[in-house]
Scaffold this motif. Structure first.
Motif, PDB file in Angstrom:
ATOM      1  N   PHE A  42       0.534  -1.291  -0.298  1.00 41.37           N
ATOM      2  CA  PHE A  42      -0.164   0.293   0.067  1.00 41.37           C
ATOM      3  C   PHE A  42       0.293   1.368   0.083  1.00 41.37           C
ATOM      4  CE2 PHE A  42      -1.974  -3.514   2.157  1.00 41.37           C
ATOM      5  CZ  PHE A  42      -3.951  -3.536   1.591  1.00 41.37           C
ATOM      6  N   ARG A  43       0.726   2.440  -0.487  1.00 40.71           N
ATOM      7  CA  ARG A  43       1.167   3.338  -0.559  1.00 40.71           C
ATOM      8  C   ARG A  43       1.219   4.092   0.658  1.00 40.71           C
ATOM      9  NH1 ARG A  43       4.693   5.178  -3.975  1.00 40.71           N
ATOM     10  NH2 ARG A  43       3.264   4.533  -5.350  1.00 40.71           N
ATOM     11  N   GLU A  44       1.701   4.562   1.085  1.00 42.27           N
ATOM     12  CA  GLU A  44       1.900   5.188   2.441  1.00 42.27           C
ATOM     13  C   GLU A  44       1.729   7.033   2.546  1.00 42.27           C
ATOM     14  OE1 GLU A  44       5.149   6.399   6.034  1.00 42.27           O
ATOM     15  OE2 GLU A  44       6.151   5.252   4.054  1.00 42.27           O
ATOM     16  N   GLU A  45       0.989   7.146   3.942  1.00 35.24           N
ATOM     17  CA  GLU A  45       0.274   8.610   3.414  1.00 35.24           C
ATOM     18  C   GLU A  45       1.222   9.614   4.643  1.00 35.24           C
ATOM     19  OE1 GLU A  45      -3.788   7.593   4.867  1.00 35.24           O
ATOM     20  OE2 GLU A  45      -4.554   6.662   3.288  1.00 35.24           O
ATOM     21  N   GLU A  46       1.726  10.512   3.924  1.00 30.27           N
ATOM     22  CA  GLU A  46       2.593  10.868   4.911  1.00 30.27           C
ATOM     23  C   GLU A  46       2.009  12.667   4.633  1.00 30.27           C
ATOM     24  OE1 GLU A  46       7.067  10.644   4.985  1.00 30.27           O
ATOM     25  OE2 GLU A  46       6.122  10.163   2.516  1.00 30.27           O
ATOM     26  N   ASP A  47       1.789  14.057   5.282  1.00 29.52           N
ATOM     27  CA  ASP A  47       1.728  14.654   5.099  1.00 29.52           C
ATOM     28  C   ASP A  47       3.709  15.228   3.915  1.00 29.52           C
ATOM     29  OD1 ASP A  47       0.772  17.496   4.350  1.00 29.52           O
ATOM     30  OD2 ASP A  47       1.290  18.326   7.052  1.00 29.52           O
ATOM     31  N   LEU A  48       2.957  15.408   2.942  1.00 24.40           N
ATOM     32  CA  LEU A  48       4.500  15.919   2.270  1.00 24.40           C
ATOM     33  C   LEU A  48       4.398  17.008   1.891  1.00 24.40           C
ATOM     34  CD1 LEU A  48       5.191  13.385  -0.180  1.00 24.40           C
ATOM     35  CD2 LEU A  48       6.196  13.597   1.822  1.00 24.40           C
ATOM     36  N   ALA A  49       5.687  18.186   1.859  1.00 24.18           N
ATOM     37  CA  ALA A  49       5.473  19.820   1.983  1.00 24.18           C
ATOM     38  C   ALA A  49       6.405  20.028   0.182  1.00 24.18           C
ATOM     39  CB  ALA A  49       6.571  19.859   2.799  1.00 24.18           C
ATOM     40  N   LEU A  50       5.419  20.795   0.452  1.00 21.93           N
ATOM     41  CA  LEU A  50       6.071  20.906  -2.279  1.00 21.93           C
ATOM     42  C   LEU A  50       6.533  22.212  -1.432  1.00 21.93           C
ATOM     43  CD1 LEU A  50       6.039  20.640  -4.563  1.00 21.93           C
ATOM     44  CD2 LEU A  50       4.026  22.382  -5.018  1.00 21.93           C
ATOM     45  N   HIS A  51       7.526  22.136  -2.354  1.00 26.36           N
ATOM     46  CA  HIS A  51       8.982  23.200  -1.332  1.00 26.36           C
ATOM     47  C   HIS A  51       9.607  23.746  -3.185  1.00 26.36           C
ATOM     48  CE1 HIS A  51       9.959  21.954   2.404  1.00 26.36           C
ATOM     49  NE2 HIS A  51       9.912  21.121   1.783  1.00 26.36           N
ATOM     50  N   ILE A  52       9.448  25.625  -3.295  1.00 28.37           N
ATOM     51  CA  ILE A  52       9.536  26.083  -4.359  1.00 28.37           C
ATOM     52  C   ILE A  52      10.858  26.387  -4.677  1.00 28.37           C
ATOM     53  CG2 ILE A  52       8.450  26.975  -6.702  1.00 28.37           C
ATOM     54  CD1 ILE A  52       5.610  25.890  -5.902  1.00 28.37           C
ATOM     55  N   ALA A  53      11.852  26.399  -5.137  1.00 28.83           N
ATOM     56  CA  ALA A  53      12.520  27.779  -5.611  1.00 28.83           C
ATOM     57  C   ALA A  53      12.752  28.003  -6.398  1.00 28.83           C
ATOM     58  CB  ALA A  53      14.128  26.851  -4.975  1.00 28.83           C
ATOM     59  N   VAL A  54      12.940  29.294  -6.776  1.00 28.43           N
ATOM     60  CA  VAL A  54      12.483  30.303  -8.193  1.00 28.43           C
ATOM     61  C   VAL A  54      13.742  31.367  -8.126  1.00 28.43           C
ATOM     62  CG1 VAL A  54      11.625  31.934  -9.578  1.00 28.43           C
ATOM     63  CG2 VAL A  54      10.167  30.376  -8.250  1.00 28.43           C
ATOM     64  N   ASP A 158      16.784  25.603   5.566  1.00 28.18           N
ATOM     65  CA  ASP A 158      15.274  25.867   5.955  1.00 28.18           C
ATOM     66  C   ASP A 158      13.971  24.912   5.455  1.00 28.18           C
ATOM     67  OD1 ASP A 158      16.391  28.246   6.198  1.00 28.18           O
ATOM     68  OD2 ASP A 158      15.864  29.732   4.938  1.00 28.18           O
ATOM     69  N   ARG A 159      15.103  24.073   4.743  1.00 29.34           N
ATOM     70  CA  ARG A 159      14.054  22.831   4.111  1.00 29.34           C
ATOM     71  C   ARG A 159      13.000  22.090   5.501  1.00 29.34           C
ATOM     72  NH1 ARG A 159      13.735  17.598   6.062  1.00 29.34           N
ATOM     73  NH2 ARG A 159      15.700  18.015   6.328  1.00 29.34           N
ATOM     74  N   ALA A 160      11.777  22.047   5.660  1.00 28.52           N
ATOM     75  CA  ALA A 160      10.980  21.436   6.944  1.00 28.52           C
ATOM     76  C   ALA A 160      10.413  20.821   6.843  1.00 28.52           C
ATOM     77  CB  ALA A 160      10.369  22.786   8.015  1.00 28.52           C
ATOM     78  N   GLY A 161      11.172  19.233   7.151  1.00 32.69           N
ATOM     79  CA  GLY A 161       9.555  18.076   6.797  1.00 32.69           C
ATOM     80  C   GLY A 161      10.320  17.427   5.861  1.00 32.69           C
ATOM     81  N   ARG A 162       9.436  16.106   5.572  1.00 29.87           N
ATOM     82  CA  ARG A 162       9.645  15.118   4.296  1.00 29.87           C
ATOM     83  C   ARG A 162       9.155  16.222   3.334  1.00 29.87           C
ATOM     84  NH1 ARG A 162      11.567  11.567   1.921  1.00 29.87           N
ATOM     85  NH2 ARG A 162       8.896  11.513   1.322  1.00 29.87           N
ATOM     86  N   MET A 189      19.611  12.928  -0.782  1.00 32.91           N
ATOM     87  CA  MET A 189      20.351  11.298  -0.869  1.00 32.91           C
ATOM     88  C   MET A 189      19.494  10.686   0.991  1.00 32.91           C
ATOM     89  SD  MET A 189      22.025   9.855  -2.950  1.00 32.91           S
ATOM     90  CE  MET A 189      22.811  10.430  -4.860  1.00 32.91           C
ATOM     91  N   GLN A 190      19.504  10.874   1.666  1.00 27.90           N
ATOM     92  CA  GLN A 190      19.044  11.484   3.288  1.00 27.90           C
ATOM     93  C   GLN A 190      17.751  10.333   3.016  1.00 27.90           C
ATOM     94  OE1 GLN A 190      20.118  14.435   5.678  1.00 27.90           O
ATOM     95  NE2 GLN A 190      22.070  14.210   4.939  1.00 27.90           N
ATOM     96  N   GLY A 191      16.456  10.841   1.646  1.00 29.90           N
ATOM     97  CA  GLY A 191      15.534  10.186   2.352  1.00 29.90           C
ATOM     98  C   GLY A 191      14.325  11.388   2.299  1.00 29.90           C
ATOM     99  N   ALA A 192      15.124  12.477   2.290  1.00 26.95           N
ATOM    100  CA  ALA A 192      14.473  14.072   3.095  1.00 26.95           C
ATOM    101  C   ALA A 192      13.444  14.143   2.037  1.00 26.95           C
ATOM    102  CB  ALA A 192      15.224  15.129   3.782  1.00 26.95           C
ATOM    103  N   ILE A 193      14.278  14.453   0.820  1.00 27.62           N
ATOM    104  CA  ILE A 193      13.528  15.423  -0.714  1.00 27.62           C
ATOM    105  C   ILE A 193      13.293  14.376  -1.556  1.00 27.62           C
ATOM    106  CG2 ILE A 193      13.297  17.322   0.864  1.00 27.62           C
ATOM    107  CD1 ILE A 193      15.942  17.887  -1.423  1.00 27.62           C
ATOM    108  N   ASP A 194      12.281  14.206  -2.557  1.00 26.35           N
ATOM    109  CA  ASP A 194      12.382  14.208  -3.690  1.00 26.35           C
ATOM    110  C   ASP A 194      12.661  15.417  -4.182  1.00 26.35           C
ATOM    111  OD1 ASP A 194      11.366  11.754  -3.078  1.00 26.35           O
ATOM    112  OD2 ASP A 194       9.536  11.863  -3.096  1.00 26.35           O
TER     113      ASP A 194
END
Length: 289
Positions: A42-54, A158-162, A189-194
């Motif tokens: 099953f796909r794990e449910e997470e509250d994933l954040a979206l980080h956009i840098a421009v 500054d990244r907070a959370g996965r 590499m740590q799996g903290a972000i895609d």
């Protein structure tokens, strides 16, 4: 959407049963038909954040269509998707001219606090408009490579959370982007972000021969908008061919540097319609699910 598997109600895949697996996850219907044991994943449910840098540096304020405007439109579209889906969205501008906190070698970073819900669309658009309208005359002569590396370091810190990190830039940095990308690569590499980078280049940058009508021909004096350094050049078919080869080699190295750090890279010309970018290009690149 999370790429990790775990506990949820959303089915993802099957795999063969191995000793020690939870018997509650065996698909008994398949066992009845095939006489083989398979485990449901099953796909794990997470509250994933979206980080956009421009990137709002001076080099982005160029090209037709304009790179800075294209990047802002893309960020707005991505942010809209995140906000209406109730994801936590963080937006950062870098390469901004006023950078009193980190001095002339800093990355000119300006960050919007994490937000959620479509009621924050105005906050998002206001920040992106600020980036479009930024005046970079005061930022001339700073070191573009040092500024880019400082910005990537600040964004990673500054990244907070996965979550998902998307950086929009032309990535035209003297000496390449390897050092700056290493800050994001460590988190990936740590799996903290895609992590994804979207390289935006104007059609005239990809093929300078298209700029002849704008006067890019013959003997010219060209000035770097970020360092204020000038160079005397003669635009000929041979020089354009050499430019194309160097740009191709640079972009190949950018993709290799990103891939070696676990970062996906997508190159997008600025004449790409935003709807096509969202529904086709970024979907194929894995940025949009």
């Amino acid at each position: 959407r999370s790429k990790r598997r775990g506990r949820s109600v959303e089915f993802d895949d099957f795999r063969n049963y191995v000793a020690g697996d939870d018997l509650r996850h065996i698909d008994w219907n398949i066992y009845a038909r095939l006489d083989k044991l398979f485990i449901k994943l099953f796909r794990e449910e997470e509250d994933l954040a979206l980080h956009i840098a421009v990137d709002c540096s001076a080099s982005m304020d160029a090209g037709e269509p304009n790179k800075r405007i294209f990047a802002a439109r893309t960020a707005m579209a991505l942010g809209y998707i995140g906000l209406v889906k109730q994801n936590r969205v963080t937006v950062t501008l870098f390469g901004m001219p006023s950078d009193s906190s980190s001095g002339g070698g800093g990355g000119g970073v300006r960050r919007l606090a994490p937000m959620r819900g479509r009621t924050n669309l105005r906050r998002l658009s206001d920040l992106l408009l600020e980036g479009i309208n930024a005046d970079h005359r005061a930022a001339a002569r700073r070191d573009p490579a040092a500024a880019f590396n400082a910005a990537m370091r600040a964004i990673a810190a500054d990244r907070a959370g996965r979550g998902v990190m998307i950086v929009l830039s032309d990535f035209l940095v003297p000496g390449g982007c390897a050092k700056g990308l290493s800050y994001l690569g460590a988190l990936s590499m740590q799996g903290a972000i895609d992590a994804f980078i979207v390289q935006t280049l104007a059609p005239g940058e990809l093929d300078p021969s298209r700029e002849r009508e704008a006067g890019l021909i013959g003997d010219l004096r060209l000035t770097d908008v970020e360092t204020d350094k000038a160079a005397e050049v003669t635009i000929t078919p041979a020089s354009i061919g050499a430019y194309r080869r160097r740009l191709s080699a640079y972009n190949d190295q950018l993709r290799a540097d990103a891939a070696s750090r676990g970062i996906a890279c997508v190159q997008v010309p600025t004449d790409t319609p935003v709807d096509q970018l969202m529904l086709s290009t970024l979907r194929r690149g894995g940025v949009v699910g």
